[in-house]
Enzyme design. Sequence first.
Site, PDB file in Angstrom:
ATOM      1  N   HIS A 129      -5.725   3.599  -1.658  1.00 22.29           N
ATOM      2  CA  HIS A 129      -6.896   3.840  -1.338  1.00 22.29           C
ATOM      3  C   HIS A 129      -7.412   5.333  -1.608  1.00 22.29           C
ATOM      4  O   HIS A 129      -7.003   6.106  -1.328  1.00 22.29           O
ATOM      5  CB  HIS A 129      -6.848   3.886   0.397  1.00 22.29           C
ATOM      6  CG  HIS A 129      -8.340   4.097   1.066  1.00 22.29           C
ATOM      7  ND1 HIS A 129      -8.382   3.806   2.462  1.00 22.29           N
ATOM      8  CD2 HIS A 129      -9.461   4.255   0.586  1.00 22.29           C
ATOM      9  CE1 HIS A 129      -9.537   4.107   2.575  1.00 22.29           C
ATOM     10  NE2 HIS A 129     -10.322   4.261   1.537  1.00 22.29           N
ATOM     11  N   HIS A 133      -3.533  -4.523   7.910  1.00 26.52           N
ATOM     12  CA  HIS A 133      -3.438  -3.396   8.765  1.00 26.52           C
ATOM     13  C   HIS A 133      -2.659  -3.543   9.879  1.00 26.52           C
ATOM     14  O   HIS A 133      -2.626  -4.390  10.734  1.00 26.52           O
ATOM     15  CB  HIS A 133      -4.983  -3.035   9.019  1.00 26.52           C
ATOM     16  CG  HIS A 133      -5.124  -1.664   9.542  1.00 26.52           C
ATOM     17  ND1 HIS A 133      -4.677  -1.021  10.540  1.00 26.52           N
ATOM     18  CD2 HIS A 133      -5.548  -0.832   8.637  1.00 26.52           C
ATOM     19  CE1 HIS A 133      -4.923   0.538  10.264  1.00 26.52           C
ATOM     20  NE2 HIS A 133      -5.478   0.432   9.159  1.00 26.52           N
ATOM     21  N   ARG A 157      -7.246  12.738   0.723  1.00 20.86           N
ATOM     22  CA  ARG A 157      -6.437  13.060   1.387  1.00 20.86           C
ATOM     23  C   ARG A 157      -4.932  12.721   1.148  1.00 20.86           C
ATOM     24  O   ARG A 157      -3.948  13.278   1.315  1.00 20.86           O
ATOM     25  CB  ARG A 157      -6.571  12.881   3.013  1.00 20.86           C
ATOM     26  CG  ARG A 157      -6.318  11.371   3.273  1.00 20.86           C
ATOM     27  CD  ARG A 157      -6.231  11.175   4.903  1.00 20.86           C
ATOM     28  NE  ARG A 157      -7.326  11.402   5.535  1.00 20.86           N
ATOM     29  CZ  ARG A 157      -8.006  10.644   6.601  1.00 20.86           C
ATOM     30  NH1 ARG A 157      -6.965   9.721   7.112  1.00 20.86           N
ATOM     31  NH2 ARG A 157      -9.025  11.099   7.202  1.00 20.86           N
ATOM     32  N   HIS A 203       1.054   6.168   1.700  1.00 21.53           N
ATOM     33  CA  HIS A 203       1.736   7.285   2.275  1.00 21.53           C
ATOM     34  C   HIS A 203       2.751   8.112   1.368  1.00 21.53           C
ATOM     35  O   HIS A 203       3.307   9.115   1.990  1.00 21.53           O
ATOM     36  CB  HIS A 203       2.319   7.019   3.733  1.00 21.53           C
ATOM     37  CG  HIS A 203       1.032   6.536   4.435  1.00 21.53           C
ATOM     38  ND1 HIS A 203       0.102   7.386   4.769  1.00 21.53           N
ATOM     39  CD2 HIS A 203       0.500   5.421   5.347  1.00 21.53           C
ATOM     40  CE1 HIS A 203      -0.791   6.900   5.388  1.00 21.53           C
ATOM     41  NE2 HIS A 203      -0.429   5.470   5.909  1.00 21.53           N
ATOM     42  N   THR A 224      -8.091   3.598   8.308  1.00 18.83           N
ATOM     43  CA  THR A 224      -8.961   2.716   8.520  1.00 18.83           C
ATOM     44  C   THR A 224      -9.097   2.191  10.036  1.00 18.83           C
ATOM     45  O   THR A 224      -8.252   1.473  10.443  1.00 18.83           O
ATOM     46  CB  THR A 224      -9.020   1.593   7.294  1.00 18.83           C
ATOM     47  OG1 THR A 224      -8.752   2.239   6.354  1.00 18.83           O
ATOM     48  CG2 THR A 224     -10.457   1.006   7.163  1.00 18.83           C
ATOM     49  N   GLU A 243     -10.400  -9.642   3.498  1.00 24.08           N
ATOM     50  CA  GLU A 243      -9.241  -9.280   3.982  1.00 24.08           C
ATOM     51  C   GLU A 243      -9.555  -9.221   5.656  1.00 24.08           C
ATOM     52  O   GLU A 243     -10.373  -8.324   5.979  1.00 24.08           O
ATOM     53  CB  GLU A 243      -8.760  -7.951   3.345  1.00 24.08           C
ATOM     54  CG  GLU A 243      -7.462  -7.514   4.085  1.00 24.08           C
ATOM     55  CD  GLU A 243      -6.689  -6.373   3.472  1.00 24.08           C
ATOM     56  OE1 GLU A 243      -6.793  -6.274   1.870  1.00 24.08           O
ATOM     57  OE2 GLU A 243      -5.798  -5.332   4.025  1.00 24.08           O
ATOM     58  N   GLU A 302      -8.380   0.161  -2.838  1.00 30.56           N
ATOM     59  CA  GLU A 302      -9.110   0.257  -1.884  1.00 30.56           C
ATOM     60  C   GLU A 302     -10.399   1.105  -1.977  1.00 30.56           C
ATOM     61  O   GLU A 302      -9.889   2.412  -2.091  1.00 30.56           O
ATOM     62  CB  GLU A 302      -8.207   0.546  -0.641  1.00 30.56           C
ATOM     63  CG  GLU A 302      -8.154  -0.643   0.350  1.00 30.56           C
ATOM     64  CD  GLU A 302      -7.264  -0.200   1.551  1.00 30.56           C
ATOM     65  OE1 GLU A 302      -7.532   0.868   2.275  1.00 30.56           O
ATOM     66  OE2 GLU A 302      -6.081  -0.663   1.819  1.00 30.56           O
ATOM     67  N   ARG A 310      -9.541   7.906  -1.216  1.00 28.60           N
ATOM     68  CA  ARG A 310     -10.510   8.143  -0.157  1.00 28.60           C
ATOM     69  C   ARG A 310     -11.416   9.283  -0.522  1.00 28.60           C
ATOM     70  O   ARG A 310     -11.055  10.001  -1.588  1.00 28.60           O
ATOM     71  CB  ARG A 310      -9.667   8.587   1.244  1.00 28.60           C
ATOM     72  CG  ARG A 310      -8.940   7.621   1.932  1.00 28.60           C
ATOM     73  CD  ARG A 310      -8.503   8.299   3.294  1.00 28.60           C
ATOM     74  NE  ARG A 310      -9.297   8.568   4.226  1.00 28.60           N
ATOM     75  CZ  ARG A 310      -9.927   8.102   5.209  1.00 28.60           C
ATOM     76  NH1 ARG A 310      -9.112   6.950   5.389  1.00 28.60           N
ATOM     77  NH2 ARG A 310     -10.794   8.465   5.912  1.00 28.60           N
ATOM     78  N   ASN A 344       0.853  -1.201   0.007  1.00 33.06           N
ATOM     79  CA  ASN A 344       0.149   0.121   0.003  1.00 33.06           C
ATOM     80  C   ASN A 344       0.712   1.346  -0.172  1.00 33.06           C
ATOM     81  O   ASN A 344       1.710   1.337   0.944  1.00 33.06           O
ATOM     82  CB  ASN A 344      -1.080   0.063   1.235  1.00 33.06           C
ATOM     83  CG  ASN A 344      -1.871   1.114   1.299  1.00 33.06           C
ATOM     84  OD1 ASN A 344      -1.464   2.187   1.007  1.00 33.06           O
ATOM     85  ND2 ASN A 344      -3.193   0.959   1.806  1.00 33.06           N
TER      86      ASN A 344
HETATM   87  N1  PXP Z   1      -5.420  -3.257   4.265  1.00 35.80           N
HETATM   88  C1  PXP Z   1      -6.450  -2.413   4.190  1.00 35.80           C
HETATM   89  C2  PXP Z   1      -7.927  -2.715   4.042  1.00 35.80           C
HETATM   90  C3  PXP Z   1      -6.368  -0.779   4.847  1.00 35.80           C
HETATM   91  O1  PXP Z   1      -7.226  -0.162   5.005  1.00 35.80           O
HETATM   92  C4  PXP Z   1      -4.769  -0.611   5.104  1.00 35.80           C
HETATM   93  C5  PXP Z   1      -4.555   0.927   5.622  1.00 35.80           C
HETATM   94  O2  PXP Z   1      -4.756   1.793   4.384  1.00 35.80           O
HETATM   95  C6  PXP Z   1      -3.902  -1.746   4.966  1.00 35.80           C
HETATM   96  C7  PXP Z   1      -4.262  -2.907   4.813  1.00 35.80           C
HETATM   97  C8  PXP Z   1      -2.638  -1.368   5.273  1.00 35.80           C
HETATM   98  O3  PXP Z   1      -2.297  -1.037   6.679  1.00 35.80           O
HETATM   99  P1  PXP Z   1      -0.794  -0.336   7.025  1.00 35.80           P
HETATM  100  O4  PXP Z   1      -0.578   0.800   6.434  1.00 35.80           O
HETATM  101  O5  PXP Z   1      -1.237  -0.407   8.662  1.00 35.80           O
HETATM  102  O6  PXP Z   1       0.000  -1.449   6.859  1.00 35.80           O
END
Ligand code: PXP
Length: 246
Positions: free
Chosen positions: A49, A196, A55, A16, A107, A157, A76, A51, A13
Amino acid sequence: MIARTVSQKLGINIDHVATLRQARLGEEPSVLEAAIEAEQGGADSITVHLREDRRHIQDADVFELAEKIYVPLNLEMSVSAGILKIALKVSPEKACLVPEKRKELTTEGGLDLFSKRNPLIRTIDALLAKKVDVSLFIDPVEDQVREAARLGAYAIEIHTGSYANAVGKKKEKELLRIRRAARLGRELGLRVHAGHGLNYENIFPLLAVPEIIEFNIGHSIVSRAMFVGIARAVQEMKKIITSGKC
Ligand code: PXP
């Protein structure tokens, strides 16, 4: 060393990277370059994601990634008519439906599949009609797993945030919930993913859950990338996942 039977995949992901770019509303760092580096490091898919508050990831990022990356794009998204419209245009290989709140930092939990049923069903069906593999981000709760199967999802997931935040005995309990949900998901014919709050340490016990075939990880890998670069940060996680050791 952890004995496992199937090779588990790693989705990265890169939200960031966009968070940093949006801090100056400029062009750098490039989300596309980050995705390409993640691919070079061994990412099996790229997750972003989009959003509703935009953001971090922007619409143009999603279209560009869909066009230019080699590995599957996992979008996402919340259950929202506006985001669905974009998703149907982009037609990513995968979409993961997540809950979304304006004020959350990230999330905060899984989707409740028993609430807001009509928009949820409409969203799943519209994506499935476009041949998008739909996964539902849910807490490790058996009723939610059963409902995901009834709704025709391709995958679940499992939200690992509570596991990641727990300490001591509570962590063991959370792990057990994840194991049970994963087993049930597999029995019901669902692909089981997890994500997550996972990092280079807390992922180890989850490697021994054979039903989990994919991890989606963002924050810890992007953080590590600040010091070693994205390709190496991904490679390091990939090595843990494939070999069960650092
Ligand atoms: N899976 C989902 C569904 C998420 O919403 C997120 C965060 O955007 C992640 C995985 C990744 O989480 P993390 O950034 O804490 O590794």
